[in-house]
Design an enzyme around this catalytic site. Structure first.
Site, PDB file in Angstrom:
ATOM      1  CB  SER A 298      -0.968  -0.042   1.178  1.00  0.00           C
ATOM      2  OG  SER A 298      -2.079   0.758   0.903  1.00  0.00           O
ATOM      3  CG  ASP A 309       6.623   5.120 -12.280  1.00  0.00           C
ATOM      4  OD1 ASP A 309       7.257   4.055 -12.421  1.00  0.00           O
ATOM      5  OD2 ASP A 309       5.388   5.200 -12.425  1.00  0.00           O
ATOM      6  CE  LYS A 323      -5.205  -1.739   1.255  1.00  0.00           C
ATOM      7  NZ  LYS A 323      -5.058  -0.289   0.973  1.00  0.00           N
TER       8      LYS A 323
END
Length: 439
Positions: A298, A309, A323
């Site tokens: 999460s 990224d 998650k």
């Protein structure tokens, strides 16, 4: 109302239907189809409630019946939505606040037995002599075998000053050990930091609770004050981090980024929010290595995905839990609460983590012969939200020698290459190489 991106890594459910040695009486009266009416489900609930109250073999309490109905309704949605009673909601708020009354042990299931991962430093459990690896056999005389982990944690918690008896089986000791512990208010720190050799900063994030971002900033100050030499880079260890509060994760990610998107959220496929980094982060100019594993979930996946990224970090370890949903916390009348999945979150490039996880840049596979525990991820949970998009991407380098079989260091050595934590050692070597390139 708040937002949570956390996870419960073990869900144990038992459903029993018994028709043994008895008679079944069936009354099919008034079964008129009302599927066209928007009030049909409410009428059905009212009818069922009336039947239970009037016909059940023992008198039933209406508030308990309604509570059970609401719990069942919310639980049908997905594994992370839940109705919480006043007592459960109070405990939940304590957990996210990092304070609770208890004995101070981190517990998890190992070989189907609740096992002490580590006593919290300075806690009643540590002072009494409870050790890592101790198996919890009984709590206040109640056997622990077969019980859910959350129930066992509830049994060990309670008001400060109250006592609890814990029966321990310790490997290598023949007889079980009895401990009577007095509960205290436990304050769990979420950030552990250390300055290693070659001016590498090691930062471990245990979870994202109230104050985690502030703890990180305090740690940054201490790390820099520990030496006149500037920091060469940061190892951000989020292995076994189950997640937590989204706003705290956003603040943490911002300290490692100088610009760019941190994450975006969507509700019913409509973009709700996009969190962006601001200049001047505490570690925004340093090389970073992020360590993750299958229990990184999460909010920790949110941070790892943001740094990956934005090309701010090399991510090392095993594919994370997966998650990719956000829960909003609602307060309900009578002190109850509800944790409701309201959004999915996405990495800066638009990747969905849900039921797929973050794939490391360098995948570390357990050495052959290591005894592996059964790994459960989001995709294994019944009723999980479906994944979106492709989970593949470029093939990643795979190294053998750690991962699920690697021992995560509690006492981090100044030079991890001399320790038993393969993944940490690899991360350290990787960071040193990147730091040299930047000179």
């Amino acid at each position: 109302m708040g937002h949570l991106a956390g996870t419960w890594l073990r869900r144990i459910g038992l459903t029993a239907v018994a028709f043994a040695g008895g008679a079944v009486s069936s009354h099919l009266a008034g079964a008129t189809s009302q599927t066209q009416s928007p009030y049909a489900p409410i009428e059905q609930l009212a009818r069922a409630l009336a039947l239970v109250e009037n016909q059940y073999v023992e008198p039933a309490q209406r508030n308990k019946l309604i509570e059970g109905a609401v719990k069942g309704m919310v639980a049908e949605l997905d594994p992370h939505s839940a109705f919480m009673t006043a007592e459960e909601f109070s405990q939940f708020q304590e957990e996210t606040g990092g304070r609770f009354g208890g004995v101070g042990v981190e517990v998890d299931y190992r070989n189907e037995t609740p096992t002490v991962i580590a006593p919290i430093e300075g806690s009643p459990a540590e002072r009494a002599g409870i050790r890592s690896g101790d198996q919890i056999v009984a709590i206040d005389g109640k056997p622990t075998r077969g019980e859910r982990l959350d129930k066992l944690i509830t049994l060990m918690r309670g008001p400060a000053g109250s006592k609890v008896r814990v029966l321990i089986r310790r490997p290598g000791v023949t007889e079980p050990l009895n401990f009577e512990l007095k509960r205290e208010e436990i304050r769990v720190t979420s950030v552990v930091a250390k300055r290693m050799e070659h001016d590498v900063a090691y930062i471990r994030l245990k979870q994202f609770q109230e104050g985690t971002h502030e703890e990180l900033l305090q740690a940054a100050g201490k790390l820099r004050a520990a030496s006149k030499s500037p920091l060469a880079g940061v190892i951000l260890d989020m292995r076994n981090n189950p997640g937590g509060l989204v706003d705290e994760a956003e603040g943490v990610a911002d300290e490692f980024l100088g610009s760019g998107t941190i994450y975006s959220t969507r509700h019913r496929n409509v973009v709700v929010d996009e969190a962006r980094a601001t200049p001047g982060g505490a570690f925004s100019s340093l090389p970073i290595v992020v360590l993750v594993n299958e229990y990184s979930a999460s909010s920790s996946e949110l941070v790892a995905g943001a740094l990956q990224d934005n090309k701010r970090a090399t991510v090392i370890g095993t594919t994370t839990f997966g998650k990719g949903s956000v829960q909003t916390i609602y307060e309900l009348p009578g002190g109850a609460g509800m944790r409701l999945t309201t959004m999915r979150y996405y990495t800066p490039s638009g990747r969905s983590i849900q039921a797929q996880g973050v794939q490391p840049d360098v995948v570390v596979q357990a050495a052959k012969g290591d005894k592996l525990a059964e790994v459960m991820r989001e995709s294994d949970l019944e009723g999980h939200l479906a994944p979106e998009g492709a989970s593949g991407g470029k093939p990643r380098p795979v190294l053998v020698g750690g991962g699920e079989g690697s021992e995560i260091s509690r006492d981090v050595p100044a030079d991890p290459r001399k320790g038993k934590d393969f993944v940490l050692s690899l991360g350290y070597e990787t960071l040193l190489k990147e730091a040299r390139k930047g000179r």
